[in-house]
Write a protein that holds these residues in place. Structure first.
Motif, PDB file in Angstrom:
ATOM      1  N   ILE A  86       0.839  -1.205   0.000  1.00 47.94           N
ATOM      2  CA  ILE A  86       0.000   0.000   0.000  1.00 47.94           C
ATOM      3  C   ILE A  86       0.871   1.250   0.000  1.00 47.94           C
ATOM      4  N   GLY A  87       1.942   1.235   0.777  1.00 53.44           N
ATOM      5  CA  GLY A  87       2.864   2.371   0.797  1.00 53.44           C
ATOM      6  C   GLY A  87       3.452   2.634  -0.579  1.00 53.44           C
ATOM      7  N   LYS A  88       3.900   1.565  -1.257  1.00 51.68           N
ATOM      8  CA  LYS A  88       4.481   1.716  -2.598  1.00 51.68           C
ATOM      9  C   LYS A  88       3.433   2.239  -3.595  1.00 51.68           C
ATOM     10  N   ILE A  89       2.234   1.712  -3.513  1.00 48.57           N
ATOM     11  CA  ILE A  89       1.158   2.160  -4.409  1.00 48.57           C
ATOM     12  C   ILE A  89       0.862   3.638  -4.165  1.00 48.57           C
ATOM     13  N   ASN A  90       0.752   4.016  -2.905  1.00 50.03           N
ATOM     14  CA  ASN A  90       0.432   5.409  -2.573  1.00 50.03           C
ATOM     15  C   ASN A  90       1.533   6.367  -3.025  1.00 50.03           C
ATOM     16  N   ILE A  91       2.784   5.961  -2.843  1.00 51.56           N
ATOM     17  CA  ILE A  91       3.898   6.805  -3.289  1.00 51.56           C
ATOM     18  C   ILE A  91       3.860   6.955  -4.805  1.00 51.56           C
ATOM     19  N   ALA A  92       3.649   5.842  -5.510  1.00 55.06           N
ATOM     20  CA  ALA A  92       3.580   5.897  -6.974  1.00 55.06           C
ATOM     21  C   ALA A  92       2.415   6.771  -7.432  1.00 55.06           C
ATOM     22  N   ASN A  93       1.284   6.647  -6.782  1.00 50.12           N
ATOM     23  CA  ASN A  93       0.114   7.444  -7.160  1.00 50.12           C
ATOM     24  C   ASN A  93       0.321   8.935  -6.888  1.00 50.12           C
ATOM     25  N   ALA A  94       1.075   9.242  -5.856  1.00 48.63           N
ATOM     26  CA  ALA A  94       1.304  10.644  -5.501  1.00 48.63           C
ATOM     27  C   ALA A  94       2.393  11.280  -6.353  1.00 48.63           C
ATOM     28  N   THR A  95       3.328  10.482  -6.866  1.00 46.72           N
ATOM     29  CA  THR A  95       4.476  11.054  -7.567  1.00 46.72           C
ATOM     30  C   THR A  95       4.389  10.970  -9.086  1.00 46.72           C
ATOM     31  N   ASN A  96       3.571  10.092  -9.618  1.00 51.53           N
ATOM     32  CA  ASN A  96       3.444   9.974 -11.070  1.00 51.53           C
ATOM     33  C   ASN A  96       2.323  10.873 -11.568  1.00 51.53           C
ATOM     34  N   GLU A  97       2.616  11.585 -12.661  1.00 53.34           N
ATOM     35  CA  GLU A  97       1.648  12.543 -13.191  1.00 53.34           C
ATOM     36  C   GLU A  97       1.167  12.165 -14.578  1.00 53.34           C
ATOM     37  N   VAL A  98      -0.077  12.527 -14.844  1.00 50.79           N
ATOM     38  CA  VAL A  98      -0.688  12.392 -16.157  1.00 50.79           C
ATOM     39  C   VAL A  98      -1.358  13.731 -16.447  1.00 50.79           C
ATOM     40  N   ASP A  99      -0.979  14.350 -17.532  1.00 50.69           N
ATOM     41  CA  ASP A  99      -1.549  15.660 -17.909  1.00 50.69           C
ATOM     42  C   ASP A  99      -1.451  16.675 -16.775  1.00 50.69           C
ATOM     43  N   GLY A 100      -0.330  16.649 -16.061  1.00 50.92           N
ATOM     44  CA  GLY A 100      -0.099  17.630 -15.000  1.00 50.92           C
ATOM     45  C   GLY A 100      -0.782  17.341 -13.685  1.00 50.92           C
ATOM     46  N   LYS A 101      -1.417  16.182 -13.565  1.00 54.55           N
ATOM     47  CA  LYS A 101      -2.080  15.814 -12.302  1.00 54.55           C
ATOM     48  C   LYS A 101      -1.544  14.477 -11.831  1.00 54.55           C
ATOM     49  N   SER A 102      -1.414  14.338 -10.519  1.00 53.61           N
ATOM     50  CA  SER A 102      -0.971  13.058  -9.969  1.00 53.61           C
ATOM     51  C   SER A 102      -2.086  12.028 -10.107  1.00 53.61           C
ATOM     52  N   ILE A 103      -1.699  10.781 -10.052  1.00 52.65           N
ATOM     53  CA  ILE A 103      -2.704   9.717 -10.106  1.00 52.65           C
ATOM     54  C   ILE A 103      -3.646   9.856  -8.915  1.00 52.65           C
ATOM     55  N   THR A 104      -3.115  10.263  -7.779  1.00 57.37           N
ATOM     56  CA  THR A 104      -3.955  10.479  -6.594  1.00 57.37           C
ATOM     57  C   THR A 104      -5.038  11.510  -6.878  1.00 57.37           C
ATOM     58  N   GLU A 105      -4.669  12.586  -7.564  1.00 53.21           N
ATOM     59  CA  GLU A 105      -5.659  13.611  -7.921  1.00 53.21           C
ATOM     60  C   GLU A 105      -6.691  13.047  -8.900  1.00 53.21           C
ATOM     61  N   LEU A 106      -6.237  12.230  -9.849  1.00 51.51           N
ATOM     62  CA  LEU A 106      -7.173  11.617 -10.793  1.00 51.51           C
ATOM     63  C   LEU A 106      -8.117  10.644 -10.091  1.00 51.51           C
ATOM     64  N   ILE A 107      -7.614   9.924  -9.112  1.00 46.62           N
ATOM     65  CA  ILE A 107      -8.457   9.001  -8.347  1.00 46.62           C
ATOM     66  C   ILE A 107      -9.527   9.796  -7.582  1.00 46.62           C
ATOM     67  N   ALA A 108      -9.125  10.925  -7.002  1.00 47.70           N
ATOM     68  CA  ALA A 108     -10.092  11.778  -6.293  1.00 47.70           C
ATOM     69  C   ALA A 108     -11.141  12.314  -7.265  1.00 47.70           C
ATOM     70  N   LYS A 109     -10.693  12.725  -8.453  1.00 43.53           N
ATOM     71  CA  LYS A 109     -11.624  13.228  -9.460  1.00 43.53           C
ATOM     72  C   LYS A 109     -12.604  12.133  -9.869  1.00 43.53           C
ATOM     73  N   ARG A 110     -12.097  10.912 -10.054  1.00 41.81           N
ATOM     74  CA  ARG A 110     -12.958   9.782 -10.424  1.00 41.81           C
ATOM     75  C   ARG A 110     -14.017   9.539  -9.350  1.00 41.81           C
ATOM     76  N   GLU A 111     -13.610   9.595  -8.109  1.00 44.75           N
ATOM     77  CA  GLU A 111     -14.548   9.365  -7.001  1.00 44.75           C
ATOM     78  C   GLU A 111     -15.642  10.430  -6.961  1.00 44.75           C
ATOM     79  N   ILE A 112     -15.248  11.679  -7.125  1.00 51.30           N
ATOM     80  CA  ILE A 112     -16.210  12.780  -7.088  1.00 51.30           C
ATOM     81  C   ILE A 112     -17.144  12.736  -8.291  1.00 51.30           C
ATOM     82  N   LEU A 113     -16.606  12.457  -9.480  1.00 52.77           N
ATOM     83  CA  LEU A 113     -17.454  12.334 -10.663  1.00 52.77           C
ATOM     84  C   LEU A 113     -18.483  11.220 -10.483  1.00 52.77           C
ATOM     85  N   SER A 114     -18.051  10.084  -9.971  1.00 45.61           N
ATOM     86  CA  SER A 114     -18.976   8.964  -9.748  1.00 45.61           C
ATOM     87  C   SER A 114     -20.084   9.344  -8.772  1.00 45.61           C
TER      88      SER A 114
END
Length: 149
Positions: A58-86
């Motif tokens: 979980i630590g490795k996944i969270n670090i990867a999600n927080a540090t890797n970006e797609v279109d200027g947003k971290s995966i963590t931010e995209l996951i939050a966006k997905r949750e809110i959109l749903s």
């Protein structure tokens, strides 16, 4: 290991840990003179090993999600966006359903029920948000299959 593989392993470990909890409970007591079907000490060692592995994963996944970006947003931010959109889509679907549920009047004296919102506008917003959600989900999935942790 790719993030997608780590997510599957996380799910498997969570199921395994849950099953270990059930097995431990089932073997916590026995009738005097009987033996448990499984040794709780062995099960506890498995639980310790699996929970430690899950914590590290979980630590490795969270670090990867927080540090890797797609279109200027971290995966963590995209996951939050997905949750809110749903969540918003679900609320709007309930609103659309309620606004569409206009009861027929049997008599002219019955109370007339009218919608307070435009059902077509709500449906258009649901369609637009659903498209955005699909695009976000695809970005997350693609990144999960391309990113090493």
């Amino acid at each position: 290991m790719k993030i997608a593989e780590a997510l599957q392993l996380r799910k498997d470990l969570q199921i395994r840990i849950s099953n270990l909890g059930t097995r431990l409970t089932q073997n916590a007591t026995v009738q005097d003179g009987d033996s448990p079907s499984e040794d709780p000490k062995f099960l506890l060692k498995e639980l310790d090993r699996d929970t430690k592995e899950l914590e590290e994963l979980i630590g490795k996944i969270n670090i990867a999600n927080a540090t890797n970006e797609v279109d200027g947003k971290s995966i963590t931010e995209l996951i939050a966006k997905r949750e809110i959109l749903s969540q918003k889509i679900n609320i709007l679907r309930n609103l659309r359903y309620a606004a569409s549920d206009l009861t027929d009047r049997a008599y002219g004296t019955d109370i007339k029920v009218v919608s307070t919102v435009s059902v077509p506008k709500i449906q258009k917003e649901i369609d637009d948000l659903s498209k955005e959600l699909r695009e976000v989900e695809l970005k997350i999935q693609e990144t999960n299959w391309l990113t090493e942790i």
